[in-house]
Design a protein around this motif. Structure first.
Motif, PDB file in Angstrom:
ATOM      1  N   GLY A  66       0.817  -1.161  -0.061  1.00  0.00           N
ATOM      2  CA  GLY A  66       0.046  -0.097   0.022  1.00  0.00           C
ATOM      3  C   GLY A  66       0.939   1.219   0.153  1.00  0.00           C
ATOM      4  N   PRO A  67       0.221   2.378   0.419  1.00  0.00           N
ATOM      5  CA  PRO A  67       0.886   3.589   0.121  1.00  0.00           C
ATOM      6  C   PRO A  67       1.898   4.272   1.258  1.00  0.00           C
ATOM      7  CG  PRO A  67      -1.554   3.984   0.905  1.00  0.00           C
ATOM      8  CD  PRO A  67      -1.190   2.526   0.731  1.00  0.00           C
ATOM      9  N   PHE A  68       1.860   3.209   2.366  1.00  0.00           N
ATOM     10  CA  PHE A  68       2.571   3.655   3.511  1.00  0.00           C
ATOM     11  C   PHE A  68       3.609   2.779   4.047  1.00  0.00           C
ATOM     12  CE2 PHE A  68      -1.894   4.925   4.306  1.00  0.00           C
ATOM     13  CZ  PHE A  68      -1.789   6.308   4.464  1.00  0.00           C
ATOM     14  N   VAL A  69       4.913   3.278   4.185  1.00  0.00           N
ATOM     15  CA  VAL A  69       6.038   2.878   4.664  1.00  0.00           C
ATOM     16  C   VAL A  69       6.293   2.968   5.987  1.00  0.00           C
ATOM     17  CG1 VAL A  69       8.563   2.481   4.390  1.00  0.00           C
ATOM     18  CG2 VAL A  69       7.342   3.163   2.333  1.00  0.00           C
ATOM     19  N   VAL A  70       6.141   2.113   6.920  1.00  0.00           N
ATOM     20  CA  VAL A  70       6.607   2.101   8.390  1.00  0.00           C
ATOM     21  C   VAL A  70       8.034   1.859   8.792  1.00  0.00           C
ATOM     22  CG1 VAL A  70       5.825   1.384  10.775  1.00  0.00           C
ATOM     23  CG2 VAL A  70       4.060   1.421   8.842  1.00  0.00           C
ATOM     24  N   VAL A  71       8.467   2.805   9.301  1.00  0.00           N
ATOM     25  CA  VAL A  71       9.969   2.671   9.811  1.00  0.00           C
ATOM     26  C   VAL A  71      10.171   3.050  11.067  1.00  0.00           C
ATOM     27  CG1 VAL A  71      10.636   3.390   7.374  1.00  0.00           C
ATOM     28  CG2 VAL A  71      10.529   4.927   9.050  1.00  0.00           C
ATOM     29  N   PRO A  72      11.090   2.448  11.700  1.00  0.00           N
ATOM     30  CA  PRO A  72      11.471   2.720  13.131  1.00  0.00           C
ATOM     31  C   PRO A  72      12.007   4.033  13.354  1.00  0.00           C
ATOM     32  CG  PRO A  72      13.075   1.191  12.375  1.00  0.00           C
ATOM     33  CD  PRO A  72      12.129   1.303  11.204  1.00  0.00           C
ATOM     34  N   ARG A  73      11.797   4.807  14.467  1.00  0.00           N
ATOM     35  CA  ARG A  73      12.183   6.069  14.611  1.00  0.00           C
ATOM     36  C   ARG A  73      13.576   5.696  15.284  1.00  0.00           C
ATOM     37  NH1 ARG A  73       9.415  10.809  15.112  1.00  0.00           N
ATOM     38  NH2 ARG A  73       7.437   9.682  15.182  1.00  0.00           N
ATOM     39  N   GLU A  74      14.582   6.180  14.691  1.00  0.00           N
ATOM     40  CA  GLU A  74      15.993   5.922  14.934  1.00  0.00           C
ATOM     41  C   GLU A  74      16.696   6.581  14.299  1.00  0.00           C
ATOM     42  OE1 GLU A  74      18.046   2.292  12.671  1.00  0.00           O
ATOM     43  OE2 GLU A  74      16.244   1.701  13.718  1.00  0.00           O
ATOM     44  N   LEU A  75      17.948   6.980  15.251  1.00  0.00           N
ATOM     45  CA  LEU A  75      19.058   7.854  14.992  1.00  0.00           C
ATOM     46  C   LEU A  75      20.455   6.607  14.593  1.00  0.00           C
ATOM     47  CD1 LEU A  75      20.266  10.479  14.177  1.00  0.00           C
ATOM     48  CD2 LEU A  75      20.870  10.571  16.739  1.00  0.00           C
ATOM     49  N   SER A  76      20.552   7.116  13.292  1.00  0.00           N
ATOM     50  CA  SER A  76      21.940   6.138  13.077  1.00  0.00           C
ATOM     51  C   SER A  76      22.851   6.701  12.328  1.00  0.00           C
ATOM     52  CB  SER A  76      21.465   5.002  11.997  1.00  0.00           C
ATOM     53  OG  SER A  76      20.708   5.494  10.709  1.00  0.00           O
ATOM     54  N   GLN A  77      23.984   6.126  12.048  1.00  0.00           N
ATOM     55  CA  GLN A  77      25.079   6.728  11.373  1.00  0.00           C
ATOM     56  C   GLN A  77      25.755   5.756  10.368  1.00  0.00           C
ATOM     57  OE1 GLN A  77      27.878   8.200  14.100  1.00  0.00           O
ATOM     58  NE2 GLN A  77      29.561   8.598  12.655  1.00  0.00           N
ATOM     59  N   PRO A  78      24.879   5.799   9.051  1.00  0.00           N
ATOM     60  CA  PRO A  78      25.009   4.724   8.096  1.00  0.00           C
ATOM     61  C   PRO A  78      26.093   4.695   7.407  1.00  0.00           C
ATOM     62  CG  PRO A  78      23.727   6.444   7.298  1.00  0.00           C
ATOM     63  CD  PRO A  78      23.689   6.741   8.680  1.00  0.00           C
ATOM     64  N   VAL A  79      26.692   3.670   6.883  1.00  0.00           N
ATOM     65  CA  VAL A  79      27.880   3.484   6.448  1.00  0.00           C
ATOM     66  C   VAL A  79      27.720   2.728   4.878  1.00  0.00           C
ATOM     67  CG1 VAL A  79      28.453   1.148   7.526  1.00  0.00           C
ATOM     68  CG2 VAL A  79      30.344   2.811   6.637  1.00  0.00           C
ATOM     69  N   SER A  80      28.713   2.965   3.841  1.00  0.00           N
ATOM     70  CA  SER A  80      28.541   2.118   2.534  1.00  0.00           C
ATOM     71  C   SER A  80      28.967   0.785   2.911  1.00  0.00           C
ATOM     72  CB  SER A  80      29.299   2.862   1.795  1.00  0.00           C
ATOM     73  OG  SER A  80      29.643   2.151   0.790  1.00  0.00           O
ATOM     74  N   ALA A  81      28.201  -0.047   2.370  1.00  0.00           N
ATOM     75  CA  ALA A  81      28.502  -1.667   2.612  1.00  0.00           C
ATOM     76  C   ALA A  81      29.574  -1.784   1.779  1.00  0.00           C
ATOM     77  CB  ALA A  81      27.158  -2.344   1.869  1.00  0.00           C
ATOM     78  N   ASP A  82      29.886  -1.070   0.563  1.00  0.00           N
ATOM     79  CA  ASP A  82      31.399  -1.111   0.046  1.00  0.00           C
ATOM     80  C   ASP A  82      32.370  -1.033   0.839  1.00  0.00           C
ATOM     81  OD1 ASP A  82      29.841  -2.077  -2.229  1.00  0.00           O
ATOM     82  OD2 ASP A  82      29.894   0.119  -3.233  1.00  0.00           O
ATOM     83  N   VAL A  88       7.805   5.359  13.460  1.00  0.00           N
ATOM     84  CA  VAL A  88       7.025   4.936  14.717  1.00  0.00           C
ATOM     85  C   VAL A  88       8.082   4.616  15.671  1.00  0.00           C
ATOM     86  CG1 VAL A  88       4.969   3.967  13.617  1.00  0.00           C
ATOM     87  CG2 VAL A  88       7.242   2.487  13.857  1.00  0.00           C
ATOM     88  N   ARG A  89       7.972   4.908  17.153  1.00  0.00           N
ATOM     89  CA  ARG A  89       8.848   4.511  18.059  1.00  0.00           C
ATOM     90  C   ARG A  89       8.444   3.062  18.430  1.00  0.00           C
ATOM     91  NH1 ARG A  89       8.455   5.177  23.706  1.00  0.00           N
ATOM     92  NH2 ARG A  89      10.299   4.742  24.688  1.00  0.00           N
ATOM     93  N   LEU A  90       9.587   2.289  18.488  1.00  0.00           N
ATOM     94  CA  LEU A  90       9.440   0.900  18.953  1.00  0.00           C
ATOM     95  C   LEU A  90       8.940   0.949  20.510  1.00  0.00           C
ATOM     96  CD1 LEU A  90      12.304  -0.864  17.045  1.00  0.00           C
ATOM     97  CD2 LEU A  90       9.786  -0.727  16.377  1.00  0.00           C
ATOM     98  N   PRO A  91       8.157   0.010  20.796  1.00  0.00           N
ATOM     99  CA  PRO A  91       7.785   0.095  22.226  1.00  0.00           C
ATOM    100  C   PRO A  91       9.150  -0.293  23.229  1.00  0.00           C
ATOM    101  CG  PRO A  91       7.171  -1.800  21.355  1.00  0.00           C
ATOM    102  CD  PRO A  91       7.638  -1.169  20.196  1.00  0.00           C
ATOM    103  N   GLY A  92       8.899   0.167  24.504  1.00  0.00           N
ATOM    104  CA  GLY A  92      10.027  -0.357  25.413  1.00  0.00           C
ATOM    105  C   GLY A  92      11.186   0.231  25.502  1.00  0.00           C
ATOM    106  N   ALA A  93      12.094  -0.210  26.500  1.00  0.00           N
ATOM    107  CA  ALA A  93      13.353   0.442  26.479  1.00  0.00           C
ATOM    108  C   ALA A  93      14.213   0.319  25.337  1.00  0.00           C
ATOM    109  CB  ALA A  93      14.357  -0.459  27.474  1.00  0.00           C
ATOM    110  N   VAL A  94      13.930  -0.735  24.371  1.00  0.00           N
ATOM    111  CA  VAL A  94      14.920  -0.800  23.023  1.00  0.00           C
ATOM    112  C   VAL A  94      14.227   0.229  22.239  1.00  0.00           C
ATOM    113  CG1 VAL A  94      15.142  -2.125  20.918  1.00  0.00           C
ATOM    114  CG2 VAL A  94      15.084  -3.247  23.281  1.00  0.00           C
ATOM    115  N   GLY A  95      13.253   0.664  22.064  1.00  0.00           N
ATOM    116  CA  GLY A  95      12.536   1.730  21.148  1.00  0.00           C
ATOM    117  C   GLY A  95      13.110   3.104  21.851  1.00  0.00           C
ATOM    118  N   LYS A  96      13.078   3.175  22.962  1.00  0.00           N
ATOM    119  CA  LYS A  96      13.745   4.512  23.547  1.00  0.00           C
ATOM    120  C   LYS A  96      15.193   4.603  23.176  1.00  0.00           C
ATOM    121  CE  LYS A  96      13.754   7.023  28.099  1.00  0.00           C
ATOM    122  NZ  LYS A  96      13.409   6.950  29.362  1.00  0.00           N
TER     123      LYS A  96
END
Length: 134
Positions: free
Chosen positions: A29-45, A94-102
């Motif tokens: 459908g039209p929606f993409v649900v992604v976790p609310r998270e801060l990351s520092q992405p790196v090139s797989a290469d 979306v924020r994942l629940p619990g301590a992991v999401g926080k």
């Protein structure tokens, strides 16, 4: 593992630039649900090159981690990927629940120690995505 009889090396790396792809591709459908998270992405290469450079060297245990050059929100990465593909999907963080999401929201996925900083940006990755599509 540290005290086992087999010598080893582990290279830790942050999420790859490709991380949002399965989230976008798997969305129905039209929606993409992604976790609310801060990351520092790196090139797989860059990670692959770092691993290949270790081949033939003495085992190093935990070696210096590898992270990308910029901190990004996963929702922003997904939105930029959707736009680069010419899609009109709507990204919903979306924020994942619990301590992991926080923890994820607060930057728990960022490198905590000295690390090698990759050079390739997410924008460079998106240019490659756009080139594949054209």
């Amino acid at each position: 593992m540290r005290t086992g009889p087999v010598p080893w090396t582990i290279l830790r790396a942050t999420q790859f630039h490709e991380f949002p792809e399965p989230l976008v591709d798997g969305a129905r459908g039209p929606f993409v649900v992604v976790p609310r998270e801060l990351s520092q992405p790196v090139s797989a290469d860059e990670v692959a090159s770092a691993l290949a450079a270790r081949v033939g060297q003495e085992p190093g245990g935990y070696v210096r981690p590898l992270a990308g050059p910029e901190q990004l929100q996963m929702a922003d990465m997904a939105r930029r990927l959707v736009k680069a593909r010419g899609s009109r999907k709507i990204v919903l963080p979306v924020r994942l629940p619990g301590a992991v999401g926080k923890a994820m929201t607060g930057g728990a996925l960022l490198p905590r120690e000295d690390h090698t900083r990759g050079e390739r940006t997410f924008a460079e990755y998106l240019r490659r995505v756009a080139n594949r599509l054209s």
